[in-house]
Design a protein around this motif. Structure first.
Motif, PDB file in Angstrom:
ATOM      1  N   TRP A 190     -75.636 -35.462  10.287  1.00 19.67           N
ATOM      2  CA  TRP A 190     -76.540 -35.833  11.386  1.00 19.67           C
ATOM      3  C   TRP A 190     -76.029 -37.162  11.936  1.00 19.67           C
ATOM      4  O   TRP A 190     -75.327 -37.899  11.227  1.00 19.67           O
ATOM      5  N   ASP A 191     -76.398 -37.504  13.193  1.00 15.71           N
ATOM      6  CA  ASP A 191     -75.778 -38.715  13.753  1.00 15.71           C
ATOM      7  C   ASP A 191     -76.638 -39.986  13.609  1.00 15.71           C
ATOM      8  O   ASP A 191     -76.513 -40.908  14.398  1.00 15.71           O
ATOM      9  N   GLY A 192     -77.468 -40.041  12.599  1.00 16.42           N
ATOM     10  CA  GLY A 192     -78.258 -41.249  12.348  1.00 16.42           C
ATOM     11  C   GLY A 192     -77.407 -42.349  11.721  1.00 16.42           C
ATOM     12  O   GLY A 192     -76.292 -42.108  11.266  1.00 16.42           O
ATOM     13  N   TYR A 193     -77.955 -43.540  11.732  1.00 17.75           N
ATOM     14  CA  TYR A 193     -77.233 -44.675  11.148  1.00 17.75           C
ATOM     15  C   TYR A 193     -78.208 -45.829  10.931  1.00 17.75           C
ATOM     16  O   TYR A 193     -79.294 -45.864  11.522  1.00 17.75           O
ATOM     17  N   CYS A 194     -77.787 -46.774  10.101  1.00 17.32           N
ATOM     18  CA  CYS A 194     -78.568 -48.002   9.929  1.00 17.32           C
ATOM     19  C   CYS A 194     -78.039 -49.008  10.954  1.00 17.32           C
ATOM     20  O   CYS A 194     -76.850 -49.369  10.898  1.00 17.32           O
ATOM     21  N   PRO A 195     -78.878 -49.481  11.859  1.00 16.42           N
ATOM     22  CA  PRO A 195     -78.387 -50.423  12.879  1.00 16.42           C
ATOM     23  C   PRO A 195     -77.756 -51.680  12.264  1.00 16.42           C
ATOM     24  O   PRO A 195     -76.787 -52.214  12.806  1.00 16.42           O
ATOM     25  N   VAL A 196     -78.299 -52.124  11.146  1.00 13.88           N
ATOM     26  CA  VAL A 196     -77.786 -53.362  10.521  1.00 13.88           C
ATOM     27  C   VAL A 196     -76.343 -53.162  10.048  1.00 13.88           C
ATOM     28  O   VAL A 196     -75.468 -54.005  10.302  1.00 13.88           O
ATOM     29  N   HIS A 197     -76.083 -52.058   9.387  1.00 13.05           N
ATOM     30  CA  HIS A 197     -74.737 -51.816   8.844  1.00 13.05           C
ATOM     31  C   HIS A 197     -73.780 -51.255   9.898  1.00 13.05           C
ATOM     32  O   HIS A 197     -72.596 -51.581   9.908  1.00 13.05           O
TER      33      HIS A 197
END
Ligand code: 13P
Ligand code: SF4
Length: 301
Positions: A166-173
């Motif tokens: 899926w194309d989610g992510y942690c904005p911080v990392h």
């Protein structure tokens, strides 16, 4: 401050409560906690806790996980809107559509997901066991990995498995810890080991000396010196506080999770005084989400 800590201690004893704190919490919260840890450790601690109340200093998905793993305890999240933007990047409805597009695939969900998404998934994973969980899936079974594209890609590369992410992510990392930071900081601190959290982009991870969970970093720094940490900045603060003589640098001091920072010591005290904010999960959803978590815990023993 001392007075607040005293009140917290007293209330904990009166109410048979324990405090769990994630490694990204502020130093004073970690110091006030009974246990600190990464997502996997805190899930296990929550499941095994004998307390009536668990105050979870972290973000919502962590408190939800604790609540469904230990239905006998009341789980409190001190700040109601401490969430995780990555967990919000996929809904249960979107996951159902994703599954319909890939019939026969096994769904692995990163623990940084809502309880509804866990209920739609086959098995959960955390940053410390994702590779092991991917490896546990029979060889020719297709794998869907939600929501973190970076952890999913990392686990796919480590295992040689074909993983549809899926194309989610942690904005911080994802946005806050880049190749540009890596090149600058590595040039400034030659010889230092770079430890990266697997929520970073693959281009950062492939240049890191080690890829590990937040507690993996805690353990490594306990034994070594001269490190650069590619993760949320509170880890650097806490480790510098714990080991003032060690040389610990941040890949970027701007990598800050605003949600993890919402919990202050007064919020922790208020949570215990007012028994707020209680995490409640619909029993049918909880039962399915627990099965997904239990499969992971079984493999993590
Ligand atoms: P860990 O499980 O490694 O502590 O990671 C949790 C998290 O939210 C990292 O951003
Ligand atoms: Fe979510 Fe990223 Fe914050 Fe971890 S650091 S809680 S993944 S937003």
């Amino acid at each position: 401050m001392n007075e607040i800590i005293e009140q917290i201690k007293q209330l904990k004893a009166e109410k048979s409560a324990i405090i769990l704190a994630h490694n990204y919490q502020a130093v004073e919260i970690q110091e006030a906690a009974d246990y600190r840890g990464d997502s996997l450790q805190l899930s296990i601690l929550a499941k095994e806790a004998k307390a009536d109340i668990i105050v979870f200093c972290g973000v919502r998905f962590m408190a939800e996980t604790a609540a469904i793993l230990n239905p006998g305890a009341r789980v409190l999240l001190p700040v109601a809107d401490a969430g995780c933007p990555m967990a919000d990047m996929i809904t249960a409805e979107q996951l159902r559509e994703f599954k319909a597009q890939h019939p026969g695939a096994v769904v692995i969900c990163y623990v940084n997901s809502s309880v509804e998404v866990k209920a739609e998934s086959d098995i959960c994973c955390t940053s410390s066991n994702a590779v092991k969980i991917v490896n546990s899936i029979p060889k020719h079974t297709p794998i869907l990995f939600v929501p973190d594209q970076n952890l999913g890609t990392w686990a796919a590369k480590q295992t040689g498995r074909n993983v549809i992410v899926w194309d989610g992510y942690c904005p911080v990392h994802h946005w806050g810890l880049t190749l540009r930071h890596l090149n600058e900081v590595k040039a400034k601190y030659p010889g230092y080991k770079l430890l990266a959290h697997p929520e970073c982009r693959y281009e950062v991870l492939e240049l890191a000396d080690m890829v590990m969970s937040t507690s993996g970093m805690m353990n490594y720094v306990a034994e070594h010196d001269e490190v650069i940490l590619a993760t949320e900045n509170a880890m650097v603060d806490y480790l510098k506080y714990k080991y003032p003589d060690k040389k610990i640098e941040a890949l970027s001091t701007a990598a800050i999770c605003q949600n993890m920072k919402k919990t202050g010591i007064e919020d922790l005290l208020l949570a215990l005084q007012k028994e707020q904010h209680l995490i409640e999960v619909e029993p049918q959803i909880a039962a399915r989400a627990v099965a997904c978590l239990d499969r992971m815990l079984e493999l993590s023993r």
